[in-house]
Design a protein around this motif. Sequence first.
Motif, mmCIF file in Angstrom:
data_model
loop_
_atom_site.group_PDB
_atom_site.id
_atom_site.type_symbol
_atom_site.label_atom_id
_atom_site.label_comp_id
_atom_site.label_asym_id
_atom_site.label_seq_id
_atom_site.Cartn_x
_atom_site.Cartn_y
_atom_site.Cartn_z
ATOM 1 N N UNK A 185 -4.620 -4.505 8.277
ATOM 2 C CA UNK A 185 -3.901 -4.974 7.101
ATOM 3 C C UNK A 185 -3.969 -3.960 5.964
ATOM 4 N N UNK A 186 -2.790 -3.612 5.424
ATOM 5 C CA UNK A 186 -2.685 -2.708 4.277
ATOM 6 C C UNK A 186 -1.991 -3.478 3.155
ATOM 7 N N UNK A 187 -2.726 -3.949 2.136
ATOM 8 C CA UNK A 187 -2.093 -4.715 1.057
ATOM 9 C C UNK A 187 -1.450 -3.813 0.011
ATOM 10 N N UNK A 188 -0.335 -4.287 -0.551
ATOM 11 C CA UNK A 188 0.371 -3.571 -1.614
ATOM 12 C C UNK A 188 0.473 -4.466 -2.848
ATOM 13 N N UNK A 189 0.992 -3.912 -3.923
ATOM 14 C CA UNK A 189 1.211 -4.676 -5.141
ATOM 15 C C UNK A 189 2.668 -5.120 -5.201
ATOM 16 N N UNK A 190 3.047 -5.944 -4.239
ATOM 17 C CA UNK A 190 4.404 -6.451 -4.202
ATOM 18 C C UNK A 190 5.165 -5.979 -2.982
ATOM 19 N N UNK A 191 6.222 -6.712 -2.656
ATOM 20 C CA UNK A 191 6.989 -6.412 -1.446
ATOM 21 C C UNK A 191 7.782 -5.119 -1.559
ATOM 22 N N UNK A 192 8.201 -4.752 -2.781
ATOM 23 C CA UNK A 192 8.990 -3.530 -2.937
ATOM 24 C C UNK A 192 8.173 -2.304 -2.538
ATOM 25 N N UNK A 193 6.904 -2.248 -2.945
ATOM 26 C CA UNK A 193 6.038 -1.120 -2.581
ATOM 27 C C UNK A 193 5.775 -1.101 -1.076
ATOM 28 N N UNK A 194 5.533 -2.286 -0.504
ATOM 29 C CA UNK A 194 5.276 -2.358 0.933
ATOM 30 C C UNK A 194 6.501 -1.913 1.729
ATOM 31 N N UNK A 195 7.692 -2.330 1.296
ATOM 32 C CA UNK A 195 8.919 -1.948 1.987
ATOM 33 C C UNK A 195 9.152 -0.449 1.894
ATOM 34 N N UNK A 196 8.884 0.132 0.744
ATOM 35 C CA UNK A 196 9.063 1.578 0.583
ATOM 36 C C UNK A 196 8.221 2.348 1.596
ATOM 37 N N UNK A 197 6.963 1.941 1.774
ATOM 38 C CA UNK A 197 6.093 2.653 2.715
ATOM 39 C C UNK A 197 6.446 2.356 4.166
ATOM 40 N N UNK A 198 6.989 1.184 4.441
ATOM 41 C CA UNK A 198 7.456 0.904 5.801
ATOM 42 C C UNK A 198 8.643 1.798 6.138
ATOM 43 N N UNK A 199 9.588 1.901 5.238
ATOM 44 C CA UNK A 199 10.755 2.760 5.473
ATOM 45 C C UNK A 199 10.345 4.220 5.638
ATOM 46 N N UNK A 200 9.267 4.614 4.950
ATOM 47 C CA UNK A 200 8.775 5.979 5.068
ATOM 48 C C UNK A 200 7.862 6.216 6.250
ATOM 49 N N UNK A 201 7.528 5.148 6.984
ATOM 50 C CA UNK A 201 6.687 5.291 8.165
ATOM 51 C C UNK A 201 5.196 5.323 7.892
ATOM 52 N N UNK A 202 4.783 5.043 6.649
ATOM 53 C CA UNK A 202 3.355 5.060 6.330
ATOM 54 C C UNK A 202 2.642 3.822 6.871
ATOM 55 N N UNK A 203 3.350 2.693 6.947
ATOM 56 C CA UNK A 203 2.891 1.546 7.717
ATOM 57 C C UNK A 203 3.950 1.283 8.780
ATOM 58 N N UNK A 204 3.590 0.545 9.800
ATOM 59 C CA UNK A 204 4.486 0.413 10.956
ATOM 60 C C UNK A 204 5.180 -0.939 11.046
ATOM 61 N N UNK A 205 4.544 -1.984 10.521
ATOM 62 C CA UNK A 205 5.161 -3.310 10.572
ATOM 63 C C UNK A 205 4.898 -4.026 9.254
#
Length: 327
Positions: A185-205
């Motif tokens: 689990x990698x927590x972010x400060x909101x869905x926008x930050x989490x989505x940005x890193x998913x699109x960049x491949x820093x997290x996978x799901x």
Amino acid sequence: MPLIATTTRRQFLALSMALAAGGGRAQALPDSRRPIRIVIPAPPGGPADILGRALGQHLSAALDDTPVIVDSKPGGASVLAALAVARAAPDGHTLLLTINTTHTQVPHMFGKPPYDPFGEFTPITQVYRNGSVLVAHPALPVNDLKELVELSKANGPIQAGSPGAGTNGHLYIEMLNDAGARLSHIPYKGSADAMRDLLGGFVKVLFDSPSTSVPHIRENRLKVLAVTGPVRLAALPEVKTAREQGFPALDITGWMGFFGPAGMQAAVVERLNQALGAAIRKPEIRARFEPLGLELTGTTAAEFRSIVRDDYETWGRIIRQTGVKLD
């Protein structure tokens, strides 16, 4: 888990305000000369902020052009925003727009709950309910939940983002881990930050709201593995639910709704409920948000109170099983 006792001081304040208004006559409406503040426990630019601003415009018009201000208070697992509203005057000018996490999950995840989700708030209306979408970076070599679980078992933990610790997305990750997956689990400060890193491949799901995921899915920037909840999403009818894929624990859906402080006068609650319900039913609101997978509802205050109570019990059982704690 015992709830914190209802704050009698707040009830006394509300009674005093009512008696002071016109020789004991309760004010039936918020004062149109003062702004209504909608507090959202998420950063600007996320799905809650976007929906809150859209509804705020229609709420203002329905309440004699009363100014409506959206106030983002992210962080603290939604506690900061919740406490800001709980401590406000119960006059209808401070509202909380939040997902179910605030009232049905957070109180279970602290040894000493930071607030009483029933005694310190007034339910006004549910705005929508929806399943979450499990989306993956296109490079991840899986196409469904079973393949994700098997890959994580074979190759080690897969990084899974969430909008923050204690959110629906976090709990879904832990529920999958209970079912045999190995997700980190990698927590972010909101869905926008989490989505940005998913699109960049820093997290996978990422378990995310369909309102932000569906556009990326349609543009082939993400692939979708499953949806939570008992039925498929109208926006993604070809995507199987987690239950259909052998993971029935993920049947539960999330929601978003409006609350005020405890002690609000019934007439104020009813007026806000009617005004917000009218906004939710606006064709332009439905045309904008329903194609993104949100089932707009607009319940009565009593119906919403019952939903909150039922989901509080359900998520409590899940949190005890997964052992998620925030302190």
